[in-house]
Design a protein around this motif. Structure first.
Motif, PDB file in Angstrom:
ATOM      1  N   LEU A  81       0.849  -0.878  -0.040  1.00 39.31           N
ATOM      2  CA  LEU A  81       0.356  -0.152   0.019  1.00 39.31           C
ATOM      3  C   LEU A  81       0.839   1.171   0.092  1.00 39.31           C
ATOM      4  N   LEU A  82       2.209   1.156   0.427  1.00 36.23           N
ATOM      5  CA  LEU A  82       3.076   2.503   0.595  1.00 36.23           C
ATOM      6  C   LEU A  82       3.501   2.313  -0.615  1.00 36.23           C
ATOM      7  N   ALA A  83       3.657   1.272  -0.983  1.00 32.80           N
ATOM      8  CA  ALA A  83       4.458   1.780  -2.223  1.00 32.80           C
ATOM      9  C   ALA A  83       3.375   2.123  -3.590  1.00 32.80           C
ATOM     10  N   LEU A  84       1.832   1.799  -3.468  1.00 32.72           N
ATOM     11  CA  LEU A  84       1.188   2.346  -4.007  1.00 32.72           C
ATOM     12  C   LEU A  84       1.029   3.772  -4.606  1.00 32.72           C
ATOM     13  N   LEU A  85       0.739   4.294  -3.275  1.00 33.38           N
ATOM     14  CA  LEU A  85       0.370   5.751  -2.552  1.00 33.38           C
ATOM     15  C   LEU A  85       1.752   6.501  -3.389  1.00 33.38           C
TER      16      LEU A  85
END
Length: 96
Positions: A69-73
């Motif tokens: 999720l952090l990478a997606l953000l």
């Protein structure tokens, strides 16, 4: 609790630090020409991304999902930034 508040303070300082880069650059070159709206948009984009990352860190317990999720953000931040700057996707929001 103290660590979480420190992270929030770090997010705010990070946003201000990043926004100082174009502000300082404007003093030395005419290539960087931001107005108040540009600073407001980028500040909102950076702050919202930072706060969303903090939300993910606080709520998602599974390490793999959290990293994903952090990478997606971060990818979303860079895509929106690039679109606003040079219009890589050709949307009506492109800055070119």
């Amino acid at each position: 609790m103290m660590t979480q508040n420190r992270r929030l303070f770090g997010i705010i300082l990070g946003v201000l630090g990043i926004l100082l880069i174009p502000l300082v650059a404007m003093q030395f070159t005419s290539e960087v020409d931001w107005d108040l709206f540009d600073f407001a948009v980028m500040g909102t984009l950076l702050l919202s991304t930072g706060l969303l990352c903090e939300f993910v860190i606080r709520t998602v317990k599974n390490k793999d999902y959290r990293i994903g999720l952090l990478a997606l953000l971060v990818v979303a931040l860079f895509l929106i930034w690039a679109e606003l700057a040079v219009g890589i996707l050709g949307s009506p929001f492109a800055g070119s």
